[in-house]
Write a protein that holds these residues in place. Structure first.
Motif, PDB file in Angstrom:
ATOM      1  N   ASP A  38       0.816  -1.215   0.000  1.00 16.65           N
ATOM      2  CA  ASP A  38       0.000   0.000   0.000  1.00 16.65           C
ATOM      3  C   ASP A  38       0.845   1.259   0.000  1.00 16.65           C
ATOM      4  O   ASP A  38       0.458   2.282  -0.575  1.00 16.65           O
ATOM      5  N   ASN A  48     -10.808  -3.476  -6.858  1.00 13.06           N
ATOM      6  CA  ASN A  48     -10.911  -3.393  -5.409  1.00 13.06           C
ATOM      7  C   ASN A  48     -11.597  -4.645  -4.874  1.00 13.06           C
ATOM      8  O   ASN A  48     -12.515  -5.189  -5.492  1.00 13.06           O
ATOM      9  N   PRO A  51     -13.207  -5.347   2.049  1.00 15.39           N
ATOM     10  CA  PRO A  51     -12.607  -5.928   3.267  1.00 15.39           C
ATOM     11  C   PRO A  51     -13.445  -7.064   3.842  1.00 15.39           C
ATOM     12  O   PRO A  51     -12.894  -8.014   4.408  1.00 15.39           O
ATOM     13  N   ILE A  54     -12.448 -10.583   2.374  1.00 12.39           N
ATOM     14  CA  ILE A  54     -11.239 -11.185   2.942  1.00 12.39           C
ATOM     15  C   ILE A  54     -11.448 -11.508   4.413  1.00 12.39           C
ATOM     16  O   ILE A  54     -10.984 -12.534   4.912  1.00 12.39           O
ATOM     17  N   ARG A  55     -12.169 -10.621   5.118  1.00  9.67           N
ATOM     18  CA  ARG A  55     -12.387 -10.828   6.544  1.00  9.67           C
ATOM     19  C   ARG A  55     -13.157 -12.130   6.789  1.00  9.67           C
ATOM     20  O   ARG A  55     -12.855 -12.876   7.734  1.00  9.67           O
ATOM     21  N   LEU A 122      -6.518  -5.931   8.823  1.00  8.48           N
ATOM     22  CA  LEU A 122      -7.740  -5.411   8.195  1.00  8.48           C
ATOM     23  C   LEU A 122      -8.553  -4.566   9.166  1.00  8.48           C
ATOM     24  O   LEU A 122      -9.023  -3.464   8.823  1.00  8.48           O
ATOM     25  N   ILE A 127      -4.151  -2.268   6.196  1.00  7.47           N
ATOM     26  CA  ILE A 127      -4.134  -2.782   4.828  1.00  7.47           C
ATOM     27  C   ILE A 127      -5.218  -2.073   4.028  1.00  7.47           C
ATOM     28  O   ILE A 127      -6.403  -2.150   4.359  1.00  7.47           O
ATOM     29  N   GLN A 128      -4.799  -1.423   2.945  1.00  5.14           N
ATOM     30  CA  GLN A 128      -5.715  -0.689   2.082  1.00  5.14           C
ATOM     31  C   GLN A 128      -5.965  -1.477   0.797  1.00  5.14           C
ATOM     32  O   GLN A 128      -5.722  -2.680   0.745  1.00  5.14           O
ATOM     33  N   SER A 129      -6.418  -0.811  -0.250  1.00  6.19           N
ATOM     34  CA  SER A 129      -6.893  -1.484  -1.459  1.00  6.19           C
ATOM     35  C   SER A 129      -5.814  -2.343  -2.124  1.00  6.19           C
ATOM     36  O   SER A 129      -6.048  -3.507  -2.461  1.00  6.19           O
ATOM     37  N   ARG A 132      -4.989  -5.264   0.038  1.00  4.37           N
ATOM     38  CA  ARG A 132      -6.047  -6.273   0.117  1.00  4.37           C
ATOM     39  C   ARG A 132      -5.978  -7.249  -1.042  1.00  4.37           C
ATOM     40  O   ARG A 132      -6.329  -8.415  -0.898  1.00  4.37           O
ATOM     41  N   LEU A 135      -3.262  -9.625  -0.089  1.00 10.04           N
ATOM     42  CA  LEU A 135      -3.730 -10.469   1.000  1.00 10.04           C
ATOM     43  C   LEU A 135      -4.767 -11.473   0.521  1.00 10.04           C
ATOM     44  O   LEU A 135      -4.787 -12.622   0.980  1.00 10.04           O
ATOM     45  N   PHE A 136      -5.614 -11.065  -0.432  1.00  9.09           N
ATOM     46  CA  PHE A 136      -6.644 -11.962  -0.948  1.00  9.09           C
ATOM     47  C   PHE A 136      -6.015 -13.152  -1.666  1.00  9.09           C
ATOM     48  O   PHE A 136      -6.361 -14.318  -1.395  1.00  9.09           O
TER      49      PHE A 136
END
Length: 422
Positions: A38, A48, A51, A54-55, A122, A127-129, A132, A135-136
């Motif tokens: 980020d 995008n 969140p 992923i959460r 998160l 962690i921003q766009s 993410r 992370l995804f």
């Protein structure tokens, strides 16, 4: 130094916490990478991932992995206990070094750590766009690894508690130790017979400890011998039981007046004495551990001569593979100033076959198979092993004669004992 390295490697191989800790660190680094993305990169296109998506994945993984990891540990420990109870306690350190189970548990705990750290990133907003997205896809990769590991581990854990699995692991260790012994009978020094005596002017070095000889550091002894220009003659072998004040080495062929207390301490430290035999260097211990599995199967409570025959087959593979490897590599000696007594073939063969020959004498199938195994091994090993092999065959035949009553059974053993008749 090699003993400390081998001991460290054995220690780490037996620890169950090491791999999970490493996988946990890797999981934290992956999440840290997502945070860094980020700050360093901006996406050149509009993409995008919410969140919540992923959460939800991370929450499911975190709750599931903690349960799976706890279940995996309990199953693994139960499998270890079952494997040891069916074999021998001496095999525990070899069985517990199994990397597949620890790899699986490390993956589960690492996935749990990854999920928790990802959720923290998160929820806190670290962690921003761009992060993410990283992370995804990292979550998808972790999920795929976890599923694959779980499927493979289920198949593996079903086998780890079997006697055959334990035999395979101990067999590999015995082959490695015996191969090293045949290639380096003097542990890198000049091999001599155990009854070789030094000159009358030799200076004796006494042990400072009481226990079993675990390791002989020939490199350290050679460095000292080269510095003072003397010959160091080791008086003990691996597995010997020594007491404080026992002669463990002699020094001669040089300026003996240069040998002070510090030099004697260096020699005493190079011949390591501990509480029990150490499996990292000792071929006799490895072969005895393998033989104990077969001997345990012959106990009245188990009464499984088939496993004893499997051990004999494993011993044949160990000796034949080690002999082949030593023929290709040859016998080597790197330190001519250090004389080390060899472990004679009689001791090696006794460790491998005496227990089964003694307790399996009353089982005709074991007695016959033992004679066949000794005959096969005699065709693989060098000529120096011929007489000790004949002695083992003759002893096993005598035990069978004393234990077997039926003439037909005894005739089968006598027909198989061709080695004893030569």
């Amino acid at each position: 130094m090699r003993f400390f390295y081998n001991s460290l490697m054995d220690y780490l191989a037996e620890r169950l916490w090491l791999r999970p800790a490493l996988f946990g660190v890797i999981a934290v680094l992956v999440v840290a990478l997502a945070m860094t993305v980020d700050q360093l990169f901006m996406l050149p296109f509009a993409f995008n991932i919410e969140p919540e998506t992923i959460r939800g994945l991370l929450t499911i993984m975190a709750s599931a992995m903690l349960t799976v990891a706890t279940f995996a540990v309990s199953v693994m420990l139960a499998a270890y206990v079952a494997a040891i109870s069916a074999s021998t306690p001496r095999a525990f350190s070899i069985v517990v070094a199994d990397s597949t189970s620890k790899q699986a548990i490390s993956t589960f705990i690492g996935a749990f750590t990854f999920s928790v750290v990802g959720l923290i990133g998160l929820n806190v907003g670290f962690i921003q766009s761009s992060g993410r997205i990283v992370l995804f896809f990292a979550t998808l990769c972790v999920f795929a690894v976890v599923v694959g590991t779980l499927i493979y581990w289920i198949d593996h854990v079903a086998r780890i508690s079997t006697v055959s699995s334990t035999i395979d692991k101990v067999q590999i260790r015995a082959r490695e130790m015996l191969t090293r012994h045949l290639i380096h009978p003097g542990h890198g020094g000049t091999p001599v017979f155990a009854n070789a005596q030094p000159s009358e002017r030799a200076l004796a070095v006494l042990s400072r400890f009481t226990g079993t000889v675990q390791f002989i550091d020939v490199d350290a002894l050679s460095d000292l011998a080269s510095e003072i220009e003397v010959t160091v003659h080791v008086a003990v072998r691996l597995g010997d039981l020594v007491g404080q004040g026992t002669e463990i080495a002699w020094i001669y062929d040089g300026p003996l007046e240069a040998i002070d207390d510090a030099a004697k301490r260096r020699i005493s430290s190079a011949i390591r004495v501990g509480q029990s035999r150490h499996r990292s260097e000792d071929p006799v211990l490895a072969l005895k551990t393998l033989s104990e599995i077969g001997d345990r199967a012959l106990s009245p409570g188990i009464n499984d001569p088939g496993t004893a025959n499997d051990i004999l087959d494993a011993l044949v593979q160990v000796f034949s593979a080690a002999a082949e490897a030593s023929q290709d590599a040859g016998t080597s000696s790197q330190h001519p100033r250090v004389l080390v007594p060899i472990v004679d073939p009689e001791a090696v063969l006794t460790a491998a076959f005496e227990q089964i020959a003694r307790d399996g004498a009353g089982f005709v199938e074991v007695a016959v198979h033992l004679q066949h195994a000794l005959s096969v091994i005699s065709n693989c090993l060098p000529a120096a092993w011929a007489d000790p092999l004949r002695v083992q065959s003759a002893r096993a035949l005598e035990r069978a004669k004393a234990a077997l009553d039926h003439p037909y059974d005894l005739s089968r053993v006598e027909a198989a004992a061709k080695l004893a008749a030569t």
